[in-house]
Scaffold this motif. Structure first.
Motif, short mmCIF file in Angstrom:
data_model
loop_
_atom_site.label_atom_id
_atom_site.label_comp_id
_atom_site.label_asym_id
_atom_site.label_seq_id
_atom_site.Cartn_x
_atom_site.Cartn_y
_atom_site.Cartn_z
N LEU A 15 0.82 -1.21 0.00
CA LEU A 15 0.00 0.00 0.00
C LEU A 15 0.86 1.26 0.00
N ALA A 16 1.95 1.23 0.75
CA ALA A 16 2.80 2.42 0.85
C ALA A 16 3.48 2.73 -0.47
N PHE A 17 4.00 1.71 -1.14
CA PHE A 17 4.78 1.95 -2.36
C PHE A 17 3.92 1.97 -3.62
N SER A 18 2.61 1.70 -3.46
CA SER A 18 1.72 1.83 -4.61
C SER A 18 1.12 3.22 -4.73
N GLY A 19 1.33 4.04 -3.68
CA GLY A 19 0.80 5.39 -3.69
C GLY A 19 1.58 6.31 -4.60
N GLU A 20 1.02 7.48 -4.77
CA GLU A 20 1.66 8.47 -5.64
C GLU A 20 2.92 9.02 -4.95
N PHE A 21 3.86 9.43 -5.80
CA PHE A 21 5.10 10.00 -5.26
C PHE A 21 4.84 11.29 -4.52
N GLY A 22 3.77 11.99 -4.92
CA GLY A 22 3.44 13.24 -4.24
C GLY A 22 3.14 13.05 -2.77
N HIS A 23 2.56 11.87 -2.43
CA HIS A 23 2.31 11.59 -1.02
C HIS A 23 3.62 11.53 -0.24
N TRP A 24 4.60 10.81 -0.82
CA TRP A 24 5.90 10.70 -0.16
C TRP A 24 6.55 12.08 -0.03
N GLN A 25 6.43 12.88 -1.08
CA GLN A 25 7.05 14.21 -1.04
C GLN A 25 6.42 15.07 0.05
N ASN A 26 5.09 14.99 0.18
CA ASN A 26 4.40 15.75 1.21
C ASN A 26 4.80 15.27 2.60
N LEU A 27 4.90 13.94 2.76
CA LEU A 27 5.31 13.39 4.06
C LEU A 27 6.73 13.82 4.42
N LEU A 28 7.63 13.72 3.44
CA LEU A 28 9.02 14.06 3.71
C LEU A 28 9.21 15.54 4.02
N TYR A 213 -2.40 8.03 13.05
CA TYR A 213 -3.81 8.15 13.45
C TYR A 213 -4.48 9.34 12.76
N THR A 214 -3.83 10.49 12.82
CA THR A 214 -4.44 11.68 12.22
C THR A 214 -4.50 11.59 10.70
N THR A 215 -3.48 10.99 10.08
CA THR A 215 -3.49 10.86 8.62
C THR A 215 -4.62 9.96 8.16
N TRP A 216 -4.89 8.90 8.91
CA TRP A 216 -5.95 7.97 8.54
C TRP A 216 -7.33 8.51 8.91
N ILE A 217 -7.52 8.88 10.19
CA ILE A 217 -8.84 9.24 10.68
C ILE A 217 -9.24 10.64 10.26
N GLY A 224 -1.20 7.43 2.88
CA GLY A 224 -0.27 8.22 3.67
C GLY A 224 -0.01 7.59 5.03
N ALA A 225 -1.07 7.06 5.66
CA ALA A 225 -0.90 6.38 6.94
C ALA A 225 -0.01 5.15 6.79
N ALA A 226 -0.20 4.42 5.69
CA ALA A 226 0.63 3.24 5.45
C ALA A 226 2.09 3.62 5.24
N GLN A 227 2.33 4.73 4.57
CA GLN A 227 3.70 5.16 4.34
C GLN A 227 4.38 5.55 5.65
N ILE A 228 3.66 6.23 6.55
CA ILE A 228 4.23 6.55 7.86
C ILE A 228 4.45 5.27 8.66
N ALA A 229 3.50 4.33 8.54
CA ALA A 229 3.62 3.07 9.28
C ALA A 229 4.85 2.28 8.83
N ILE A 230 5.16 2.32 7.55
CA ILE A 230 6.36 1.62 7.06
C ILE A 230 7.61 2.23 7.68
N VAL A 231 7.67 3.55 7.74
CA VAL A 231 8.81 4.21 8.37
C VAL A 231 8.89 3.83 9.85
N MET A 232 7.75 3.78 10.50
CA MET A 232 7.72 3.41 11.92
C MET A 232 8.14 1.95 12.10
N LEU A 233 7.74 1.08 11.20
CA LEU A 233 8.14 -0.32 11.27
C LEU A 233 9.66 -0.44 11.09
#
Length: 530
Positions: A15-28, A213-217, A224-233
């Protein structure tokens, strides 16, 4: 079970790596710099504080005799009964500018208004480090204290005969021997800190858990929540690797008859200082929040106001879900441990280890990874039930408590498997061989020989799983169906609204439940060296 534990991780990665690159850019750019730095500071601060309090308390109660030492020895475990979010819930009111502590200080100093004098705001990084450290230090204290109880005093005596002072012997003998136990305790502390969501949010600290939590809910952005979760993992994996790496060459064995460290009798001022130091974490980590909860609950009950039906329903939901999860987790843990014991290859043992990885996965990460598998299962079950019984499509897992029970089972499987494995290790194979030689099948031998001998281990595991399930907040917040509250989510909602009456009652129920395993730990793990 191993696949069930690994499935959320694989789903998160996909789920994290299937998202758009823009999501990663916004997170970073906007999310990860703040959340990662806050998480790193929180982990560092809590780790240092728990090492100092836990390690220091373990040495104090092992090496010295002072008044009330026996009470201090088991009382230092009491903060384990207080979840981190309850600690924050209590102290936010106790240390409020209009709360009892600051009001008393102003009265003593002659001030009349919070504008004239007020303590630093608890909603800060130092406040979060202090509260989490006061709750989580028993993990370090217990592991290091048990190590000190089994450490041969002859090692210290040999160091003293070679000319080392007591201080030099402590730093050159005691501290290196305590490192493996310290690493185990700190790894548990850091994992619990990562899993925390209630205390961090109450105290205004944006950690990676809060960001998930905030990204998902709040933002409805599952990718975006999955991408943060991967970093946390990745952070969790790094912590586990560092714990293993720190202990890679540390192996100790006692080849002579062992006698424990003989504590030194303290008198006068040193005894008073030792007693104060021993009681400080007990008072601040348990007595003060417990007093607050009892006081608030008594005010609610003494006002002749009936406990709301919603709180009673949340209590029933908590008990039913926790009990169901306990039975399911114990059943699967028994099967896994039994299979691993009698497997003819190492595959089952490897799978048993994989099935126990859920405890290392933070609740928010596990819940995020389970969302898509739950939706798949709901579609399959709905299709089958519609075809066979004509039942209209509905959410059989996500729309009921089944999703929470499954998450609890995956998260707490390590407790069940570990307890059953340790119980089986104490049963000699000759008992089963004797049973089989008398004509009993493998199943009959299990029922009549192994199961009765496993009852103590199963009882201890059931108690720990039940209490942990009652206290679990992160996964419950994300996976609960609509209009389904447990005691932990009820308390979370009460704190968010700024009400304390019924929230204190819910918290007090959780604390009383958490006291049971703490008392058992004190009776079984800390009996020696009194």
């Amino acid at each position: 079970m191993a696949l069930c534990v690994l499935a959320p991780v694989l789903v998160l990665a996909a789920l994290a790596f299937s998202g758009e690159f823009g999501h990663w850019q916004n997170l970073l750019q906007h999310v990860l710099p703040v959340s990662v730095s806050n998480t790193a500071l929180l982990l560092l601060g809590v780790g240092v504080l728990t090492a100092l309090i836990g390690g220091g308390s373990a040495w104090l109660t092992s090496a010295y005799l002072f008044p009330t030492r026996k009470l201090v020895t088991w009382g230092l475990l009491l903060p384990l009964a207080v979840p981190t979010y309850i600690m924050a819930f209590a102290y936010l009111d106790v240390l409020h500018p209009l709360g009892p502590v600051q009001t008393l200080i102003r009265d003593l100093l002659g001030y009349t208004s919070p504008r004239q004098f007020r303590l630093p705001d608890l909603r800060s990084m130092p406040g979060a480090i202090m509260l989490l450290g006061l709750v989580l230090y028993p993990y370090v204290y217990l592991s290091v204290r048990v190590m000190f109880m089994t450490q041969a005093a002859s090692l210290l005596e040999a160091a003293r005969t070679l000319g080392c002072s007591r201080r030099e012997a402590f730093w050159r003998i005691v501290v290196p021997l305590a490192r493996p136990a310290m690493a185990v305790g700190l790894s548990l502390v850091l994992l619990e800190t990562l899993n925390d969501i209630g205390a961090s949010e109450f105290l205004g600290i944006q950690t990676m858990t809060i960001s998930i939590y905030t990204t998902w809910i709040t933002r409805s952005n599952l990718q975006g929540a999955a991408q943060i979760a991967i970093v946390m993992l990745a952070v969790v994996t790094f912590l586990i690797f560092m714990e293993r790496y720190a202990r890679r060459r540390q192996r100790y064995a006692i080849t002579q008859r062992m006698h424990p460290i003989q504590p030194v009798q303290l008198r006068g001022l040193p005894a008073l200082v030792a007693m104060v130091l021993g009681w400080f974490p007990i008072v601040t980590g348990f007595i003060i929040p417990f007093w607050f909860l009892v006081n608030e609950s008594f005010k609610r009950l003494s006002s002749l106001q009936a406990i709301s039906a919603e709180l009673l329903k949340a209590t029933w939901n908590t008990l039913s879900v926790s009990l169901t999860a306990t039975v399911v987790t114990l059943t699967f843990g028994l099967i896994i441990a039994w299979s691993a014991r009698y497997a003819r290859s190492g595959t089952a043992r490897v799978l048993a280890r994989c099935s126990s990885l859920g405890y290392a996965i933070p609740g928010t990460v596990l819940a995020t990874g389970l969302l898509i598998p739950y939706s798949w299962l709901d579609r399959i079950i709905s299709s089958v039930m519609n075809t066979l019984a004509g039942i209209p499509p509905q959410l059989f897992i996500m729309g009921s408590a089944a999703g929470i029970v499954c998450a609890y089972t995956l998260r707490f499987m390590a407790i069940s498997v570990g307890s059953v494995e340790s119980g089986l290790a104490r049963i000699p194979p000759s008992l089963e061989q004797a049973s089989r030689s008398l004509g009993h099948s493998a199943f009959q031998s299990f029922v009549r020989v192994h199961f009765p001998l496993l009852r103590p281990a199963l009882g201890a595991a059931a108690l720990l799983i039940f209490v942990d399930a009652m206290k679990e907040l992160s996964a419950t917040l994300l996976l609960r169906p609509l209009n389904f509250e447990t005691l932990s989510t009820w308390l979370y909602a009460e704190a968010a609204r700024g009400t304390y009456d019924e929230g204190a009652i819910a918290a007090l129920i959780i604390v009383f439940a958490g006291l049971i395993p703490v008392i058992l730990l004190a009776r079984t793990q800390l009996k020696a060296n009194y």
